[in-house]
Enzyme design. Structure first.
Site, PDB file in Angstrom:
ATOM      1  CG  ASP A 128     -12.840   4.893  35.847  1.00  0.00           C
ATOM      2  OD1 ASP A 128     -12.671   5.807  35.025  1.00  0.00           O
ATOM      3  OD2 ASP A 128     -13.746   4.892  36.708  1.00  0.00           O
TER       4      ASP A 128
ATOM      5  CG  ASP B 184     -13.795  10.834  38.365  1.00  0.00           C
ATOM      6  OD1 ASP B 184     -13.495  11.456  39.393  1.00  0.00           O
ATOM      7  OD2 ASP B 184     -13.507  11.222  37.223  1.00  0.00           O
TER       8      ASP B 184
END
Length: 316
Positions: free
Chosen positions: A15, A17
């Protein structure tokens, strides 16, 4: 010494953010931790194209060729193209990057609900009432509805901002319809990432229990939660089984350590007791504070989901 955790997988689905960066700032140590590892960056943020995302990563010190980024805009456009024929008129609620992905799949962009036979919705900081209302009109009239993702919040260096899921919730409330979702926690985005990499054994890495971890679990992969973003140890303690990660670590640095360092379980110097709705961790003199989380999570997992949901964590 045991091999590092990352060595057990031919692709790390990481991922962005809250995991690799927070807005314009890299998470400390993240770029160094991922250097040389087989990484595909998988993001639910549909506001930028993969090339722009990769350039942002490179600007922050990450090794990130353009083809190592998979966005929910790509996954969403791919899902929509599998549901409707080429040439279908589509109303896009989202950023130019999402419009480009939709157009690249042979679909036709329109701006009025009356012209649309499908709606795709992704994050854009410029989305307003008028565009959401146009989407609601089209969906109520029977348009196919795809959401790139349903994250309620968007982690930044300032804190949690309104995410695409909150915008989707507004349209859901106005239409009483449910979208088909391409991004995490749904699996299309993982399928796309693994196919593009030609990989077979994934470790899904992220900071959110309800997207990264739930999605990785649904995909049948091992999961690795970092505590640099949305969720913390208390959230894991209280989480249902679908949100329980295989590994938990303070940051991506744990990928370089043996698997046992990040796997919840007993640790020397720590004891856990459950008293009513309290989970109490007690450390002996000299006990490593970083170990408390693993004991807490392992202890909570021995309880039923119902009992676990109300636990309050106390560390002494």
């Amino acid at each position: 010494m045991s091999a590092p955790l990352a060595a057990g997988y031919d692709r790390l689905l990481v991922d962005l953010d809250g995991t690799a960066y927070a807005g314009a700032a890299a998470i400390p140590g993240a770029a160094e931790a991922l250097d040389g590892l087989p990484v595909t960056y998988v993001t639910n943020n549909a506001s930028r194209g993969p090339g722009d995302v990769a350039q942002h990563l490179r600007d922050l010190g990450f090794a990130a060729p353009d083809d190592t980024v998979v966005t929910s805009a790509q996954a969403g456009a791919g899902l929509l193209a599998s549901l409707v024929p080429a040439g279908t008129p589509v109303l896009v609620v989202g950023a130019p990057a999402l419009r480009a992905e939709v157009e690249a799949r042979g679909l036709v962009l329109v701006d009025r609900a009356e012209d649309a036979r499908a709606v795709i919705q992704g994050h854009s900081p410029d989305t307003g009432w008028a565009r959401l209302s146009e989407a609601a009109l089209a969906i109520r009239a029977g348009a196919v509805w795809v959401a790139t993702n349903t994250d309620a919040t968007l982690p930044t260096e300032r804190g949690l901002l309104v995410g695409n899921g909150s915008m989707v919730a507004a349209v859901r409330s106005a239409t009483e319809r449910e979208p088909q979702v391409a991004g995490k926690p749904f699996t299309p985005i993982f399928v796309d990432a693994m196919s593009a990499a030609g990989a077979t054994t994934a470790l899904v890495v992220g900071d959110r229990l309800d997207t990264d971890i739930e999605g990785g679990n649904a995909f049948g992969a091992d999961t690795y939660l970092v505590l640099t973003g949305v969720n913390d140890v208390a959230d894991v303690v209280a989480a249902p089984d679908v949100h329980q990660p295989t590994f938990v670590a303070e940051s991506l640095v744990g990928l370089r350590l043996p698997p046992a360092a990040s796997r919840p379980g007993p640790r020397n110097g720590w004891t856990a007791t459950v008293d009513g709705d309290a989970l109490i961790l007690t450390g002996a003199p000299g006990a490593d504070p970083a170990d408390a989380k693993h004991v807490a999570i392992a202890t909570a997992r021995e309880l039923s989901e119902e009992r676990r949901a109300g636990l309050r964590l106390t560390i002494r």
